[in-house]
Enzyme design. Structure first.
Site, PDB file in Angstrom:
ATOM      1  N   PRO A   1       1.088  -1.251  -0.026  1.00 52.63           N
ATOM      2  CA  PRO A   1      -0.089   0.075  -0.052  1.00 52.63           C
ATOM      3  C   PRO A   1       1.052   1.190   0.078  1.00 52.63           C
ATOM      4  O   PRO A   1       1.699   1.509   0.959  1.00 52.63           O
ATOM      5  CB  PRO A   1      -0.777  -0.005   1.139  1.00 52.63           C
TER       6      PRO A   1
ATOM      7  N   ASP B   1       6.283   2.795   1.234  1.00 53.43           N
ATOM      8  CA  ASP B   1       5.427   1.520   1.624  1.00 53.43           C
ATOM      9  C   ASP B   1       4.903   1.962   2.997  1.00 53.43           C
ATOM     10  O   ASP B   1       5.354   2.002   3.973  1.00 53.43           O
ATOM     11  CB  ASP B   1       6.436   0.261   1.916  1.00 53.43           C
ATOM     12  N   HIS B   2       3.306   2.116   3.036  1.00 48.55           N
ATOM     13  CA  HIS B   2       2.663   2.378   4.151  1.00 48.55           C
ATOM     14  C   HIS B   2       2.628   1.377   5.148  1.00 48.55           C
ATOM     15  O   HIS B   2       2.202   1.696   6.437  1.00 48.55           O
ATOM     16  CB  HIS B   2       1.382   2.790   3.823  1.00 48.55           C
ATOM     17  N   ARG B   3       3.056   0.020   4.887  1.00 50.68           N
ATOM     18  CA  ARG B   3       3.114  -0.869   5.941  1.00 50.68           C
ATOM     19  C   ARG B   3       4.213  -0.700   6.935  1.00 50.68           C
ATOM     20  O   ARG B   3       4.353  -0.899   7.805  1.00 50.68           O
ATOM     21  CB  ARG B   3       3.268  -2.309   5.358  1.00 50.68           C
TER      22      ARG B   3
END
Length: 464
Positions: A262, A436-438
């Site tokens: 994400p 990377d939103h993780r």
């Protein structure tokens, strides 16, 4: 004891390699470091070098063959060994020549439905016309090089419909390309006999006679001449270009990044008037050393410093952990004709601007000349993609997994900017972080690009 040379691992994700071309042959004496072949890996076409000295007594695979990692590709006789004895020990009976290409023995398919025993088809006016047979090798089997076979398979072509112009009527790459483009390929001219007359190649079959009806048909009504395709029309024909291994890898990794990570995108515009002035001054001083700094070099330096201050961006995402790397190794995306490749600027935070320029230029030259080493292609912890030279206003880059960040750098543009209560001309550069939103939260991403903005708007801060 002879030396077996195997397919080396030329990229971190390589499982097989395609021999693009051999640069040596059986009987050659080679030394450690000599280039043996160009190998097409999943990342790029790279050089396979020798790690030993010796004489080549056998080559196992032809150009175009796909070879698994660790599989034998050639045998060397060590210094002092007799090449013929080594070859005999391999059951070869003598030094063997390298195969020019692996023959793809494809059975000739039966005649098309509706044809008679002679292979003739019936035309609309009742006449029988004999279809032109494919070029056959001895034994009634169709010959095609491995590369041509793969191209035909990828393009879903029937090799029986293609006339080969290679040795012995073999179908080769140019025949496939000509068939796809609709352009005729000129076969090599037949050799002249001692009497001065040309003889057709031995593999060319005799032309079968046209079977005519017993009574001639009534004269047909005059018809308009059939229009022949023009060169312009041929140029408009669609072309089917098989995927290279590099293109397949790019497609796979881009799809993986979009499906699994994400993304968050953060864009900032940077006023770079001071930076432009400093760059011009430094370039005047460095002219004697033949060094010309680019704005991209300053961006690389600023990113390296910002990564040291924000270690959460100098990281990789794994299912059970986020790995923050100790070294700052910046991948610099380089565009090639066949795709994109990312050589690595190792320990970029320890390099000065002049060294960044030297190493970046060297990596670009090595990438375009297909001379990158495995070390130069591995270890990246963050990537920069720069399209400023194309005049791009702003763009978003796709993550280079497992890295958690990539910076897209656009063009520095002259535009009106607000300064106090006035509009003044200024130079503005837009950069966009894809994260990377993780692993990276919005605030962390925003703080990172804010640091880059400060460093580029006040270049003297990069000295602190």
């Amino acid at each position: 004891m002879p030396i077996e040379v195997t397919m080396p691992k030329l990229s971190p994700t390589m499982e097989t390699g395609v021999i693009a071309q051999w640069l040596v042959k059986v009987g050659d004496t080679i030394k450690e470091g000599d280039v043996l072949a160009d190998i097409e890996t999943d990342k790029a076409t790279m050089q396979m070098k020798s790690y030993d000295d010796g004489i080549i007594v056998h080559i196992d695979h032809a150009a175009g063959d796909e070879v698994a990692l660790g599989q034998r590709v050639m045998v060397l006789a060590k210094k002092g060994e007799d090449a013929k004895q080594v070859a005999a020990g391999l059951g070869l009976g003598g030094a063997q020549a390298a195969p020019a290409s692996k023959t793809a023995e494809t059975e000739v398919k039966p005649a098309i439905a509706g044809s008679g025993s002679t292979g003739a088809t019936t035309s609309g006016n009742g006449q029988q016309e004999v279809a032109e047979p494919p070029v056959e090798a001895h034994g009634g089997r169709l010959k095609a090089s491995p590369l041509a076979r793969k191209m035909a398979e990828s393009s879903q072509l029937d090799l029986n419909r293609i006339r080969g112009t290679g040795p012995g009527g073999r179908i080769i790459r140019r025949d496939i390309e000509a068939y796809l483009s609709g352009s005729p390929v000129q076969a090599p001219a037949p050799a002249a006999t001692a009497g001065g007359t040309a003889t057709p190649p031995a593999s060319t079959p005799a032309q079968a006679p046209v079977i005519r009806p017993a009574t001639p048909p009534a004269p047909a009504a005059p018809t308009a001449p059939v229009a022949r395709p023009t060169a312009a029309a041929a140029s408009l024909a669609a072309q089917r270009i098989p995927h290279s291994r590099m293109r397949k890898t790019i497609a796979q990794r881009m799809l993986q990044a979009k499906q699994t990570a994400p993304e968050i995108h953060v864009t900032v515009e940077i006023r770079v008037d001071k930076l432009v002035a400093i760059r011009e001054d430094l370039n005047r001083q460095l002219a004697a050393e033949n060094i010309k700094l680019s704005l991209g070099d300053f961006v690389t330096k600023a990113v390296a410093i910002a990564l040291r201050r924000h270690p959460g961006l100098n990281a990789s995402y794994e299912p059970d952990a986020i790995v923050r790397h100790g070294e700052i190794n910046i991948g610099i995306a380089v565009a090639l004709d066949e795709g994109l490749i990312v050589p690595v600027l190792h320990r970029a935070d320890t390099l000065g601007l002049a060294e960044i320029r030297r190493q970046s230029a060297a990596l670009a030259v090595a990438a375009r000349s297909k001379q990158l080493t495995t070390e130069q292609l591995t270890g990246s912890t963050f990537t920069i993609s720069n399209l400023g030279m194309f005049g791009i206003h702003q763009f978003d880059a796709i993550l280079n997994l497992p890295e958690v960040g990539i910076l897209a750098v656009a063009a520095a543009e002259r535009r009106p900017v607000v300064e106090g209560d006035k509009l003044v001309p200024g130079t503005v550069l837009a950069v966009t972080l894809t994260a990377d939103h993780r692993a990276v939260d919005g605030a962390m991403a925003a703080d990172f690009v804010r640091t880059i903005k400060r460093l580029l708007e006040e270049p003297a801060m990069m000295l602190l």
